[in-house]
Motif scaffolding. Structure first.
Motif, PDB file in Angstrom:
ATOM      1  N   TRP A 283      -5.480  -3.071  -6.606  1.00 17.07           N
ATOM      2  CA  TRP A 283      -5.032  -1.709  -6.344  1.00 17.07           C
ATOM      3  C   TRP A 283      -6.219  -0.770  -6.443  1.00 17.07           C
ATOM      4  O   TRP A 283      -7.005  -0.839  -7.369  1.00 17.07           O
ATOM      5  N   CYS A 284      -6.339   0.106  -5.471  1.00 15.21           N
ATOM      6  CA  CYS A 284      -7.395   1.114  -5.475  1.00 15.21           C
ATOM      7  C   CYS A 284      -6.737   2.468  -5.690  1.00 15.21           C
ATOM      8  O   CYS A 284      -5.914   2.908  -4.870  1.00 15.21           O
TER       9      CYS A 284
ATOM     10  N   ARG B 134     -17.950  -2.233  -3.155  1.00 18.14           N
ATOM     11  CA  ARG B 134     -17.737  -0.789  -3.137  1.00 18.14           C
ATOM     12  C   ARG B 134     -17.053  -0.345  -1.840  1.00 18.14           C
ATOM     13  O   ARG B 134     -16.321   0.642  -1.835  1.00 18.14           O
TER      14      ARG B 134
ATOM     15  N   SER C  30       0.852  -1.190   0.000  1.00 16.45           N
ATOM     16  CA  SER C  30       0.000   0.000   0.000  1.00 16.45           C
ATOM     17  C   SER C  30       0.880   1.229   0.000  1.00 16.45           C
ATOM     18  O   SER C  30       2.004   1.222   0.520  1.00 16.45           O
TER      19      SER C  30
ATOM     20  N   CYS D  49       1.005   1.380  -8.449  1.00 16.35           N
ATOM     21  CA  CYS D  49       0.082   0.363  -8.982  1.00 16.35           C
ATOM     22  C   CYS D  49       0.864  -0.809  -9.551  1.00 16.35           C
ATOM     23  O   CYS D  49       0.496  -1.962  -9.346  1.00 16.35           O
TER      24      CYS D  49
ATOM     25  N   SER E  70      -8.089   5.568  -5.767  1.00 14.28           N
ATOM     26  CA  SER E  70      -8.523   6.678  -4.911  1.00 14.28           C
ATOM     27  C   SER E  70      -7.863   6.638  -3.536  1.00 14.28           C
ATOM     28  O   SER E  70      -7.496   7.680  -2.997  1.00 14.28           O
ATOM     29  N   SER E  71      -7.695   5.455  -2.956  1.00 12.56           N
ATOM     30  CA  SER E  71      -7.109   5.371  -1.616  1.00 12.56           C
ATOM     31  C   SER E  71      -5.624   5.001  -1.634  1.00 12.56           C
ATOM     32  O   SER E  71      -5.002   4.967  -0.575  1.00 12.56           O
TER      33      SER E  71
ATOM     34  N   CYS F  97     -13.306  -0.738  -2.600  1.00 14.19           N
ATOM     35  CA  CYS F  97     -12.836   0.243  -3.582  1.00 14.19           C
ATOM     36  C   CYS F  97     -13.938   0.459  -4.605  1.00 14.19           C
ATOM     37  O   CYS F  97     -14.579  -0.507  -5.036  1.00 14.19           O
TER      38      CYS F  97
ATOM     39  N   ASP G 225     -12.363   2.864  -9.724  1.00 15.82           N
ATOM     40  CA  ASP G 225     -10.991   3.080  -9.251  1.00 15.82           C
ATOM     41  C   ASP G 225     -10.224   1.788  -9.036  1.00 15.82           C
ATOM     42  O   ASP G 225      -9.025   1.826  -8.758  1.00 15.82           O
ATOM     43  N   ALA G 226     -10.874   0.649  -9.110  1.00  7.87           N
ATOM     44  CA  ALA G 226     -10.222  -0.636  -8.846  1.00  7.87           C
ATOM     45  C   ALA G 226      -9.414  -1.077 -10.059  1.00  7.87           C
ATOM     46  O   ALA G 226      -9.844  -0.957 -11.202  1.00  7.87           O
ATOM     47  N   ARG G 227      -8.231  -1.585  -9.797  1.00  8.74           N
ATOM     48  CA  ARG G 227      -7.359  -2.118 -10.855  1.00  8.74           C
ATOM     49  C   ARG G 227      -6.882  -3.492 -10.427  1.00  8.74           C
ATOM     50  O   ARG G 227      -6.521  -3.717  -9.275  1.00  8.74           O
TER      51      ARG G 227
ATOM     52  N   TYR H   9      -7.329  -9.418  -3.505  1.00  7.25           N
ATOM     53  CA  TYR H   9      -8.527  -9.428  -4.341  1.00  7.25           C
ATOM     54  C   TYR H   9      -9.573 -10.283  -3.656  1.00  7.25           C
ATOM     55  O   TYR H   9      -9.305 -11.419  -3.260  1.00  7.25           O
TER      56      TYR H   9
END
Length: 172
Positions: A52-53, A71, A37, A41, A55-56, A74, A78-80, A62
């Motif tokens: 990976w989020c 939600r 964290s 990314c 926004s945060s 994330c 925004d979720a990857r 996962y």
């Protein structure tokens, strides 16, 4: 030499060691995801079990229990996962559109094939009926010609032939 009982015990031990190895990898993956964290990314997604989020700026495991990340973890946009450039929301919309187009294309093809087959079948049926009608007309004309010739023979036999068909019969 191994006995059958010893082989069974050895195989259970091997399975148990494999189980521990998978557990250790899962535990290591979860700690490594959380540890990544506030990095990048690319570093987070180097491990395929990480999410990976944007926004945060958090890297987390996962959630394999659900197909899509909740939600609370994330937002979907925004979720990857897998690749940093893959946006879940865009991916879902694109796949839905592609699936819809494929389904519509298959339905159109099925409809067109059935329609074309029916058109071809109706043309074949129409041609067959036309041939049968022509055959009946020829047979009817032949019968008419046969009846006419038979009537002529009967008239000749009894002397009823006339040159003028509109003249009156004369009594002899």
């Amino acid at each position: 030499m191994f006995t059958v009982g010893g082989f069974v015990v050895l195989s259970f031990l091997l399975v148990d060691v494999a189980h521990l190895d998978v557990f250790a990898q899962t535990t290591a993956a979860s700690t490594s995801c959380v540890a990544k964290s506030n990095t990048s990314c690319e570093e987070c997604l180097a491990n395929v079990s990480c999410l990976w989020c944007i926004s945060s700026q958090k890297c987390s495991d996962y959630p394999v229990q659900t197909v899509l990340p909740p939600r609370s973890l994330c937002p979907l946009s925004d979720a990857r996962w897998g690749k940093c450039w893959v946006n879940f929301q865009t991916l879902i919309i694109a796949l839905s559109v592609i699936a819809g187009v494929i389904i519509i294309a298959v339905l159109v093809c099925c409809f067109c094939c059935c329609k074309c087959e029916n058109i071809g079948r109706s043309k074949r049926t129409e041609e067959r009926l036309e041939r049968q009608t022509d055959l009946r007309r020829v047979q009817q004309e032949e019968r008419k010609a046969q009846m006419k010739s038979r009537h002529e023979e009967i008239r000749k036999k009894y002397g009823l032939t006339k040159d003028n068909s509109y003249s009156r019969f004369e009594n002899n």
